[in-house]
Write a protein that holds these residues in place. Structure first.
Motif, short mmCIF file in Angstrom:
data_model
loop_
_atom_site.label_atom_id
_atom_site.label_comp_id
_atom_site.label_asym_id
_atom_site.label_seq_id
_atom_site.Cartn_x
_atom_site.Cartn_y
_atom_site.Cartn_z
N UNK A 68 -13.31 -11.09 7.62
CA UNK A 68 -13.28 -9.95 8.46
C UNK A 68 -12.06 -10.13 9.48
N UNK A 69 -11.24 -11.06 9.49
CA UNK A 69 -10.39 -11.18 10.72
C UNK A 69 -9.24 -10.50 10.52
N UNK A 70 -9.19 -9.73 9.36
CA UNK A 70 -7.76 -9.13 9.19
C UNK A 70 -8.16 -7.74 8.39
N UNK A 71 -7.40 -6.84 8.42
CA UNK A 71 -7.43 -5.57 7.87
C UNK A 71 -7.03 -5.66 6.33
N UNK A 72 -6.03 -6.21 6.17
CA UNK A 72 -5.31 -6.41 4.70
C UNK A 72 -4.82 -8.01 4.84
N UNK A 73 -4.58 -8.28 3.45
CA UNK A 73 -3.82 -9.47 3.04
C UNK A 73 -2.72 -9.06 2.00
N UNK A 74 -1.52 -9.93 2.15
CA UNK A 74 -0.67 -9.72 1.25
C UNK A 74 -0.58 -11.19 0.40
N UNK A 75 -0.71 -11.31 -1.09
CA UNK A 75 -0.72 -12.14 -1.76
C UNK A 75 -0.12 -12.24 -3.11
N UNK A 76 0.41 -12.97 -3.80
CA UNK A 76 0.79 -12.87 -5.00
C UNK A 76 -0.16 -13.31 -6.09
N UNK A 290 -4.03 -6.49 -0.51
CA UNK A 290 -5.43 -6.60 -0.68
C UNK A 290 -6.24 -6.00 0.32
N UNK A 291 -7.00 -4.96 -0.09
CA UNK A 291 -7.58 -4.10 0.97
C UNK A 291 -9.14 -3.86 0.39
N UNK A 292 -9.81 -3.51 1.35
CA UNK A 292 -11.28 -3.45 1.20
C UNK A 292 -11.17 -2.18 0.47
#
Length: 488
Positions: A68-76, A290-292
């Protein structure tokens, strides 16, 4: 003697913002994840100026997002593929992509070998230690037009867990399961490359690239963006269609279009690995947003710019725009649209086809009479070819290759075999922007390459030093040969 070593460090990342702490605040969009995307995300901030992105690595980014420390992530990779346990409901939305290149460094007398072709079987044998020399029959059979040296192969892989390794091993496992499972029983697609004899593991994509640049005989795998930035030769891979395909923007995009999207938004790449689509590069990789389960308006604004306007921004970085069908699917998954269309004007021009021209300075080449070597074992003579001029005005700058085929030297008295002749190709002049590599110093027993232009638009002048060794048993006479030049 003390040797000096240099390390080339190509940085594909821009400003690294410190990893976020605490809960993401509403007025500030916080993203974390793969370092590969840092520079491109800086371009995409136009959509959301308040965005703060930290390139801390895909796995670390997924963990920060889940906490919960980020709004989104970017990952392959998905969280499961990266080995990151998650409790937060999430979705995977493809937002960027690129190819994975098999890069190599094979040099003969200081000249890099270009254009190596590899099938999945040969690649799997190299990266499992079954093929250990560049002149192995398996490699030679796929590269009959290239002179490969008797040089040990030095495979290099990533030391840490990485999405690139996961995609590469997935390709090996799906196309050559017997070879891969024998070398690494139960591995399947793995983000950490197994420890195998003869395989060197180094940390980071730049580490792999630097090892490849400095080590003759090396071969490794890298994101195409890194391979392009490091100016490393990239192998042409055999696809599921049975043809060899080079990693270009177009072929990677065709490959991306063959991948199958699953219900959670993640991608199954196996249809790309084995599919029969002509022109599809088989080693491709998406970057997921990567999003909620429910996304807010700030994420939508960021994604709208990235998907609808920002795809071309990655071209200069070696990234590949998503196919339009995937852009539409990703936009729909986030509840956004790339329309309505903005006002446009259509501009046009006709680009003429142009042509490839070759001319040779008038006259023949008269070699001096051969003289005896100091040890009396052979007669030698040398000279230089007449200047060859290549002019390329073709559209698209496709490059060119110049080769020569020599006959035997003959006279009524006898024959001097063409294998007794050798040349040292030279580039005398080249136009600004041309990239021309002279051919290898080699005998002329068969057709040989004098020069190759990766970018050949303009006019270049070339020649070659010609050396001839004449056996002492050769009868006196006037010997002549014909050199036929071919430019394609």
């Amino acid at each position: 003697m003390r040797r000096a070593f240099s390390v080339v460090c190509v940085v594909l990342v821009g400003l690294l913002v410190g990893a976020p702490t605490g809960t993401a605040q509403a007025e500030r969009l916080v993203g974390v994840g793969t370092t590969t995307m840092t520079t491109l995300v800086e371009q995409w901030r136009v959509g959301v100026p308040s965005l703060a992105y930290s390139g801390i690595g895909a796995a670390a980014g997924l963990a920060e997002f889940d906490a919960g420390r980020a709004d989104f992530a970017l990952s392959e990779s998905t969280a499961a593929q990266a080995g990151v346990p998650t409790t937060r409901p999430l979705r995977y939305v493809p937002i960027a992509a690129q190819g994975i290149s098999v890069v190599y460094n094979v040099s003969v007398r200081g000249v890099r070998v270009q254009g190596i072709r590899l099938s999945t079987a040969t690649t799997a044998k190299i990266f499992t230690g079954a093929v250990t020399r560049w002149d192995d029959p398996a490699i030679v059979a796929e590269n009959s037009d290239i002179t490969l040296p008797p040089l040990p192969i030095r495979p290099v892989v990533r030391a840490e867990a990485t999405s690139t390794t996961a995609r590469f091993t997935d390709w090996l496992d799906s196309t050559q399961p017997a070879l891969w499972q024998t070398a690494c029983p139960g591995c399947g697609a793995t983000s950490t490359y197994p420890s195998l004899p003869g395989i060197t593991a180094v940390p980071g994509a730049i580490g792999v690239g630097n090892y490849a640049r400095q080590t003759n005989g090396s071969i490794g795998y890298l994101e195409r963006s890194y391979g392009q930035a490091l100016n490393l030769p990239q192998a042409t891979l055999r696809s599921g269609a049975g043809v060899y395909v080079a990693p270009t923007t177009d072929t990677v995009q065709v490959g991306l279009g063959q991948a199958r999207q699953l219900a959670d938004g993640s991608i199954d790449y196996r249809p790309v690995h084995t599919g029969p689509t002509f022109g599809a590069y088989p080693l491709v990789m998406h970057v997921y947003l990567v999003v909620p389960a429910t996304v807010g308006s700030e994420i939508q604004r960021f994604a709208r710019y990235a998907l609808c306007e920002g795809q071309a921004g990655g071209l200069a970085l070696g990234m590949t725009p998503l196919p339009q069908a995937r852009v539409s699917a990703s936009a729909a998954a986030l509840g956004i649209s790339c329309g309505p269309a903005r006002p446009t004007q259509t501009l046009g021009t006709e680009v003429e086809a142009g042509e490839l021209l070759m001319s040779v300075e008038a006259g023949g080449v008269a070699l001096p009479s051969p003289v005896m070597s100091p040890d009396g074992s052979i007669l030698t003579t040398s000279g230089r070819l007449r200047t060859i001029t290549i002019t390329d005005t073709r559209a698209g700058d496709p490059g060119w290759s110049l080769s020569g085929q020599l006959t035997d030297f003959t006279s009524p008295s006898g024959t001097i075999a063409r294998s007794n002749a050798a040349w040292t190709p030279m580039v005398l002049e080249q136009a600004p922007g041309q990239v021309i590599t002279p051919g290898a110093v080699t005998d002329l027993s068969t057709a040989r390459v004098l020069a190759v232009a990766a970018r050949g638009a303009g006019t270049a002048k070339l020649t070659a030093r010609l050396d001839l060794w004449v056996p002492t048993s050769t009868y006196a006479g006037d010997y002549t040969a014909v050199l036929t030049l071919t430019a394609i």
